[in-house]
Design a protein around this motif. Sequence first.
Motif, mmCIF file in Angstrom:
data_model
loop_
_atom_site.group_PDB
_atom_site.id
_atom_site.type_symbol
_atom_site.label_atom_id
_atom_site.label_comp_id
_atom_site.label_asym_id
_atom_site.label_seq_id
_atom_site.Cartn_x
_atom_site.Cartn_y
_atom_site.Cartn_z
ATOM 1 N N TYR A 144 0.747 4.103 -2.821
ATOM 2 C CA TYR A 144 0.496 5.501 -2.454
ATOM 3 C C TYR A 144 1.569 6.413 -3.052
ATOM 4 O O TYR A 144 1.265 7.440 -3.675
ATOM 5 N N SER A 156 -7.484 7.825 -1.895
ATOM 6 C CA SER A 156 -7.930 9.036 -1.211
ATOM 7 C C SER A 156 -6.774 9.719 -0.498
ATOM 8 O O SER A 156 -6.600 10.948 -0.587
ATOM 9 N N MET A 157 -5.963 8.939 0.194
ATOM 10 C CA MET A 157 -4.823 9.517 0.883
ATOM 11 C C MET A 157 -3.815 10.091 -0.111
ATOM 12 O O MET A 157 -3.235 11.153 0.100
ATOM 13 N N GLY A 176 -12.301 -1.444 -0.808
ATOM 14 C CA GLY A 176 -12.264 -0.395 0.200
ATOM 15 C C GLY A 176 -10.853 0.044 0.535
ATOM 16 O O GLY A 176 -10.575 1.239 0.704
ATOM 17 N N GLU A 177 -9.942 -0.909 0.631
ATOM 18 C CA GLU A 177 -8.543 -0.575 0.924
ATOM 19 C C GLU A 177 -7.923 0.217 -0.222
ATOM 20 O O GLU A 177 -7.141 1.150 0.010
ATOM 21 N N LYS A 222 0.824 -1.214 0.000
ATOM 22 C CA LYS A 222 0.000 0.000 0.000
ATOM 23 C C LYS A 222 0.856 1.262 0.000
ATOM 24 O O LYS A 222 0.529 2.241 -0.669
ATOM 25 N N GLU A 231 -9.062 9.440 9.744
ATOM 26 C CA GLU A 231 -10.103 8.797 8.945
ATOM 27 C C GLU A 231 -9.581 7.478 8.384
ATOM 28 O O GLU A 231 -8.376 7.266 8.265
ATOM 29 N N SER A 232 -10.488 6.566 8.025
ATOM 30 C CA SER A 232 -10.099 5.282 7.441
ATOM 31 C C SER A 232 -9.161 5.498 6.259
ATOM 32 O O SER A 232 -9.452 6.281 5.355
ATOM 33 N N GLY A 233 -8.066 4.802 6.255
ATOM 34 C CA GLY A 233 -7.071 4.938 5.188
ATOM 35 C C GLY A 233 -5.934 5.850 5.579
ATOM 36 O O GLY A 233 -4.763 5.521 5.377
ATOM 37 N N PHE A 234 -6.243 7.004 6.189
ATOM 38 C CA PHE A 234 -5.191 7.930 6.578
ATOM 39 C C PHE A 234 -4.397 7.421 7.775
ATOM 40 O O PHE A 234 -3.289 7.885 8.040
ATOM 41 N N ASP A 290 -9.089 3.738 0.020
ATOM 42 C CA ASP A 290 -8.368 4.439 1.085
ATOM 43 C C ASP A 290 -7.012 4.935 0.598
ATOM 44 O O ASP A 290 -6.614 6.076 0.868
#
Length: 463
Positions: A228, A262-263, A255-256, A224, A454-457, A259
């Motif tokens: 990113y 989004s980040m 979902g992962e 991940k 938040e989820s992911g961050f 995340d």
Amino acid sequence: MKKNRVKILLLAIIVPALLTGCGVSPEQLAAKGIYPEEYRADSLAANIENAVLNGENKLEILYFGRISGLDPLDNEDWRRGYVCRRFVDGVSAEYEQYKGYLSADYDIVLKDADLLAAMPRDGGGLKKYRRTEDDAELCVMDMLQRGGKKALYLFESAASIEEFDKFIYDAIVGIQQKNYACEYLTDRISWVMTDYGDVTELELTVDYTEGTVPLGKMAEAVDKRSLYEAMVEAWSTDIGKEAAVLYTGAGMTEGELLDVLSMASTNCAALPCEADKIWYKQYTEEDGRRIIVGRLELPVRGSELAELRQELKADIARRGDGIMAKHKETEKLYRAAYREVISAASYDNGISDATKAENLTKEMRIGRSAYGALIEGKTVCSGYAMAYKALCDYLDLECYVIVGEQGGEGHAWNMVKIDGEKYYVDCSFADTGGGSKYCLFDGKTYKREGYKAESGFDMAEQW
């Protein structure tokens, strides 16, 4: 140089032998690194093939005998084997006769040398594929890896061209339907087959989907964090293009993935406006590999976006250079970047109210970015955090924008690392009354103050 060296050595050995009336033995030549051979069409073909496969268009051979006893080129007996028949357009020769020997210098005229150079090798020769769908897919993947429009591959000889054509048709259709890279990269694959007796040549031509990049030039990610980083790099470098990343890490849910994206979009700190939305698609292989394609949709486009980016880039560089001229130590650089941001920006309640009402204009999305903080001087928590990260990125300091809640309210701040330890920076709270206690505070304070990513961050907490 090699040609001249051989002839000089020949003269150095043969001329004294002529003066003394003695012959020159193969052993005498071998002692000097010269190995004469008898002329045969098949050996000449093999020598030419070896030269061509090694990327050479010159060949020098020393034969036993006299020129009157040789007919090396006229009948083209050497034109045998796939390489000589397919890639040699012609051969010319110059001969010099010595006592008992003939020196032949061949000039080889090649055709389609670039296609030959790109053909897969197996040991010293060209790789030969079996007539199976797996091997056909290997050929297609080799082509997509390199990104060539046309390529040649050798297969075992088929009973007939018609049989081979049907096999290739069925294989290509199957590959296009199931292969993840083929689905993303190609619009059309066509082919031509030529029978060379002992082998069948497959010529593949690929029409690529506009805007795609070959697998070999695609950024790769194994987890991940590297996904990113690849997305941030791609989106920050050329916002007008889709970011395509080859992901080969462990399984990741939808979902992962969201995340991570989004980040990544939030941490493209040097973009002069906030993204409206993230568009993405993924192409998955059976073994878990996937191509992840993402694009940020921004409210600012074209020349306006380019001008804002250039203005922000220059401002970050000016401020960053000023910081580096005064400070060298990591902690001092982090603190200097914090002071630079809060001196440049003030909190904009109008943008804050519009954010809560989800009624953001293009100008407000610009204001919510590092551009709003550093250039316009008015922003909200997200702009403070992006401006701080943008300066840290320029100073080569590890930093992340974190989105989440503080005391139950939506908020954005930064996480940094010093000697492997996590610290936090909240420029907006510092600038609205909190003061310097919000610069580089530790994890205990972070929890006590009610920060929650938040989820992911929260991924950054693990990095």
